[in-house]
Scaffold this motif. Structure first.
Motif, PDB file in Angstrom:
ATOM      1  N   ASP A  85       0.825  -1.219   0.000  1.00 45.79           N
ATOM      2  CA  ASP A  85       0.000   0.000   0.000  1.00 45.79           C
ATOM      3  C   ASP A  85       0.854   1.262   0.000  1.00 45.79           C
ATOM      4  OD1 ASP A  85      -2.254  -1.595   0.068  1.00 45.79           O
ATOM      5  OD2 ASP A  85      -2.360  -1.579   2.255  1.00 45.79           O
ATOM      6  N   LYS A  86       1.944   1.246  -0.763  1.00 46.15           N
ATOM      7  CA  LYS A  86       2.853   2.390  -0.887  1.00 46.15           C
ATOM      8  C   LYS A  86       3.492   2.780   0.438  1.00 46.15           C
ATOM      9  CE  LYS A  86       0.369   4.446  -4.807  1.00 46.15           C
ATOM     10  NZ  LYS A  86      -0.216   5.673  -5.361  1.00 46.15           N
ATOM     11  N   MET A  87       3.655   1.817   1.334  1.00 46.96           N
ATOM     12  CA  MET A  87       4.247   2.084   2.637  1.00 46.96           C
ATOM     13  C   MET A  87       5.230   0.977   3.012  1.00 46.96           C
ATOM     14  SD  MET A  87       1.013   3.351   4.969  1.00 46.96           S
ATOM     15  CE  MET A  87       0.316   1.680   4.960  1.00 46.96           C
ATOM     16  N   ILE A  88       6.210   1.349   3.854  1.00 50.56           N
ATOM     17  CA  ILE A  88       7.083   0.377   4.496  1.00 50.56           C
ATOM     18  C   ILE A  88       6.585   0.216   5.929  1.00 50.56           C
ATOM     19  CG2 ILE A  88       9.437  -0.158   5.219  1.00 50.56           C
ATOM     20  CD1 ILE A  88      10.465   1.571   2.976  1.00 50.56           C
ATOM     21  N   LEU A  89       6.217  -0.997   6.303  1.00 49.97           N
ATOM     22  CA  LEU A  89       5.691  -1.278   7.638  1.00 49.97           C
ATOM     23  C   LEU A  89       6.839  -1.724   8.533  1.00 49.97           C
ATOM     24  CD1 LEU A  89       3.275  -1.525   5.601  1.00 49.97           C
ATOM     25  CD2 LEU A  89       2.265  -3.155   7.190  1.00 49.97           C
ATOM     26  N   LEU A  90       7.165  -0.894   9.527  1.00 47.35           N
ATOM     27  CA  LEU A  90       8.280  -1.196  10.419  1.00 47.35           C
ATOM     28  C   LEU A  90       7.875  -2.059  11.606  1.00 47.35           C
ATOM     29  CD1 LEU A  90      10.065   2.279  10.556  1.00 47.35           C
ATOM     30  CD2 LEU A  90      10.445   0.390   8.980  1.00 47.35           C
ATOM     31  N   TYR A  99       5.101   3.443  10.290  1.00 49.02           N
ATOM     32  CA  TYR A  99       5.017   3.364   8.835  1.00 49.02           C
ATOM     33  C   TYR A  99       5.887   4.447   8.195  1.00 49.02           C
ATOM     34  CZ  TYR A  99       0.847   0.902  10.428  1.00 49.02           C
ATOM     35  OH  TYR A  99      -0.008   0.071  11.092  1.00 49.02           O
ATOM     36  N   ARG A 100       6.318   4.162   6.945  1.00 41.93           N
ATOM     37  CA  ARG A 100       7.138   5.115   6.200  1.00 41.93           C
ATOM     38  C   ARG A 100       6.676   5.171   4.747  1.00 41.93           C
ATOM     39  NH1 ARG A 100       8.124   5.700  10.689  1.00 41.93           N
ATOM     40  NH2 ARG A 100      10.122   5.916  11.789  1.00 41.93           N
ATOM     41  N   ALA A 101       6.580   6.388   4.226  1.00 40.62           N
ATOM     42  CA  ALA A 101       6.385   6.614   2.792  1.00 40.62           C
ATOM     43  C   ALA A 101       7.650   7.286   2.261  1.00 40.62           C
ATOM     44  CB  ALA A 101       5.162   7.484   2.536  1.00 40.62           C
ATOM     45  N   PRO A 114       8.380  15.362  11.262  1.00 45.07           N
ATOM     46  CA  PRO A 114       9.785  15.185  10.851  1.00 45.07           C
ATOM     47  C   PRO A 114       9.887  14.511   9.488  1.00 45.07           C
ATOM     48  CG  PRO A 114       9.174  13.522  12.447  1.00 45.07           C
ATOM     49  CD  PRO A 114       7.999  14.468  12.364  1.00 45.07           C
ATOM     50  N   ILE A 115      10.916  14.862   8.735  1.00 45.40           N
ATOM     51  CA  ILE A 115      11.217  14.208   7.463  1.00 45.40           C
ATOM     52  C   ILE A 115      12.711  13.923   7.411  1.00 45.40           C
ATOM     53  CG2 ILE A 115       9.292  15.229   6.195  1.00 45.40           C
ATOM     54  CD1 ILE A 115      11.227  17.256   5.026  1.00 45.40           C
ATOM     55  N   THR A 116      13.086  13.006   6.551  1.00 43.29           N
ATOM     56  CA  THR A 116      14.494  12.640   6.393  1.00 43.29           C
ATOM     57  C   THR A 116      14.877  12.720   4.925  1.00 43.29           C
ATOM     58  OG1 THR A 116      14.376  11.119   8.279  1.00 43.29           O
ATOM     59  CG2 THR A 116      16.224  10.849   6.772  1.00 43.29           C
ATOM     60  N   PHE A 117      15.981  13.406   4.628  1.00 41.77           N
ATOM     61  CA  PHE A 117      16.510  13.474   3.272  1.00 41.77           C
ATOM     62  C   PHE A 117      17.490  12.320   3.076  1.00 41.77           C
ATOM     63  CE2 PHE A 117      15.203  17.782   4.205  1.00 41.77           C
ATOM     64  CZ  PHE A 117      14.562  18.168   3.043  1.00 41.77           C
ATOM     65  N   TYR A 118      17.275  11.560   2.009  1.00 44.93           N
ATOM     66  CA  TYR A 118      18.092  10.379   1.747  1.00 44.93           C
ATOM     67  C   TYR A 118      18.600  10.437   0.315  1.00 44.93           C
ATOM     68  CZ  TYR A 118      19.156   5.460   0.717  1.00 44.93           C
ATOM     69  OH  TYR A 118      19.769   4.302   0.310  1.00 44.93           O
ATOM     70  N   ILE A 119      19.915  10.355   0.143  1.00 40.66           N
ATOM     71  CA  ILE A 119      20.541  10.359  -1.180  1.00 40.66           C
ATOM     72  C   ILE A 119      21.194   9.004  -1.406  1.00 40.66           C
ATOM     73  CG2 ILE A 119      22.230  11.458  -2.691  1.00 40.66           C
ATOM     74  CD1 ILE A 119      21.918  13.998  -1.087  1.00 40.66           C
ATOM     75  N   GLN A 120      20.837   8.358  -2.489  1.00 37.91           N
ATOM     76  CA  GLN A 120      21.370   7.028  -2.792  1.00 37.91           C
ATOM     77  C   GLN A 120      22.158   7.061  -4.089  1.00 37.91           C
ATOM     78  OE1 GLN A 120      19.048   3.654  -4.533  1.00 37.91           O
ATOM     79  NE2 GLN A 120      19.254   2.773  -2.483  1.00 37.91           N
ATOM     80  N   LYS A 160      20.139   9.375  -6.796  1.00 38.57           N
ATOM     81  CA  LYS A 160      18.734   9.725  -6.642  1.00 38.57           C
ATOM     82  C   LYS A 160      18.490  10.331  -5.269  1.00 38.57           C
ATOM     83  CE  LYS A 160      16.574   6.567  -9.947  1.00 38.57           C
ATOM     84  NZ  LYS A 160      15.490   5.578 -10.161  1.00 38.57           N
ATOM     85  N   LYS A 161      17.535  11.260  -5.238  1.00 35.25           N
ATOM     86  CA  LYS A 161      17.207  11.976  -4.006  1.00 35.25           C
ATOM     87  C   LYS A 161      15.822  11.572  -3.521  1.00 35.25           C
ATOM     88  CE  LYS A 161      18.744  14.415  -6.771  1.00 35.25           C
ATOM     89  NZ  LYS A 161      19.520  14.189  -8.006  1.00 35.25           N
ATOM     90  N   TYR A 162      15.711  11.300  -2.227  1.00 35.48           N
ATOM     91  CA  TYR A 162      14.449  10.876  -1.653  1.00 35.48           C
ATOM     92  C   TYR A 162      14.160  11.658  -0.371  1.00 35.48           C
ATOM     93  CZ  TYR A 162      15.281   6.779  -4.634  1.00 35.48           C
ATOM     94  OH  TYR A 162      15.545   5.953  -5.699  1.00 35.48           O
ATOM     95  N   ILE A 163      12.875  11.739  -0.043  1.00 34.65           N
ATOM     96  CA  ILE A 163      12.433  12.249   1.253  1.00 34.65           C
ATOM     97  C   ILE A 163      11.610  11.148   1.911  1.00 34.65           C
ATOM     98  CG2 ILE A 163      11.004  13.945   2.462  1.00 34.65           C
ATOM     99  CD1 ILE A 163      11.694  15.970   0.364  1.00 34.65           C
ATOM    100  N   ILE A 164      12.010  10.766   3.118  1.00 38.89           N
ATOM    101  CA  ILE A 164      11.311   9.721   3.858  1.00 38.89           C
ATOM    102  C   ILE A 164      10.336  10.388   4.832  1.00 38.89           C
ATOM    103  CG2 ILE A 164      11.570   7.745   5.395  1.00 38.89           C
ATOM    104  CD1 ILE A 164      14.415   7.426   4.305  1.00 38.89           C
TER     105      ILE A 164
END
Length: 332
Positions: A55-60, A65-67, A101-107, A159-163
């Motif tokens: 459902d477009k989410m990561i279930l921890l 949950y994380r999108a 809160p948000i997290t910037f993630y660069i991969q 690639k740049k992401y926001i968690i």
């Protein structure tokens, strides 16, 4: 008698020491080493720090949950000084409006062209059935595309992401687990939509990753072909294009500047949210006309940042001309 007791004690001590040495040697025996594999572990999934991806989410787990939002880049260094101020102002307002809160993630990972090459090979084979005389050209083209990374000297993809997180469902004590899940999914979608809409004002295209994209992102995080990205962290490459936001442009912005900034942001949102959507060509023409009309309106009302850029460019040209004239005079 005493000598017999001493001898028995001596041999007893030797026996104990021998047993201890024997047990230590058993522990170091490769064929008998403890592999720490328990009988209660049924799959590798239990080693992963999350329960599921759906459902477009990561279930921890534990109702956490994380999108993830994938973001494009903007050519900040190619912008004029006025446009940079407006971009920073829009991003500042966007950050100030976020209440979670948000997290910037660069991969950074090695580009995988296998799917693209496979599809290209199928297209070439289909074309060869109709145009067999182009077989040599098709083979040459495929080989060139297969070695494209070596030609350009870069096989990396950044690639740049926001968690976006949602962990507050644990406080909903009056809801069942299924109700908590539905509520969390809706809240997470709302948060992600806020991020996407806010980034459109700074000409950054963003999209919420679906379940398949999330699985691919997680898989690529665990399976990297090399670890050269560590060098980028050490030498600071990941931070070279990040602005610190030291100036509070919103605090000292004049009314003329604010009006020009609002009109500019409207142009960026039309360009990002509407022109990139799947719409008919006649609608795209309408959007293009709207952007041009906003540009004319900026000139009529204040054009604050546009005028500053023009003045800056004119002064730069004047300095260059004067410098060239002085140089010519010296040469003469």
């Amino acid at each position: 008698m005493l000598a017999i007791i001493v001898i028995i004690a001596f041999f007893g001590l030797i026996g104990v020491m021998g047993f201890v040495v024997y047990r230590q040697l058993q522990k170091t025996d490769p064929t008998k080493m403890d592999t720490s594999v328990g009988d209660n572990i049924s799959s590798a999934q239990e080693f992963l720090p999350f329960e599921d991806i759906r459902d477009k989410m990561i279930l921890l787990g534990a109702h956490r949950y994380r999108a993830v939002i994938e973001c494009s880049s903007t050519n900040y260094n190619l912008k004029t000084d006025g446009e940079k101020v407006m971009i920073e102002s829009s991003f500042q307002r966007f950050i100030n409006s976020i209440s979670f809160p948000i997290t910037f993630y660069i991969q950074t990972k090695v580009i995988d062209n296998s799917k693209m090459l496979e599809a290209l090979k199928e297209e070439i084979e289909t074309s060869m059935k109709v145009f067999p005389q182009l077989k040599e050209y098709g083979s040459l083209y495929f080989n060139e595309m297969a070695g494209l990374s070596s030609y350009i000297g870069n096989n990396k993809q950044k690639k740049k992401y926001i968690i976006v997180p949602y962990d507050e469902a644990v406080n909903l004590t009056d809801l069942s687990d299924s109700e908590k899940y539905e509520f969390s999914a809706n809240e997470l979608r709302n948060r992600a939509s806020i991020i996407v809409e806010g980034l459109s004002g700074v000409d950054v295209k963003a999209r919420i990753l679906d379940t398949k994209d999330l699985a691919e992102l997680v898989f690529s995080s665990y399976h990297k072909d090399n670890y050269t990205h560590v060098e980028n962290i050490v030498n600071g490459e990941f931070l070279t294009l990040l602005t610190q936001g030291e100036n509070n442009h919103l605090e000292k912005m004049t009314e003329d500047a604010r009006l020009d900034w609002i009109l500019y942001e409207a142009q960026m949102r039309i360009q990002t949210e509407l022109l990139n959507a799947q719409v008919p060509d006649f609608m795209k023409k309408t959007f293009d006309d709207s952007i041009r009309e906003l540009d004319v309106l900026r000139d009529k009302t204040s054009g604050y940042y546009k005028q500053r850029d023009v003045a800056y460019n004119q002064s730069s040209d004047l300095i260059d001309n004067e410098g060239n004239n002085s140089a010519n005079s010296i040469q003469e």
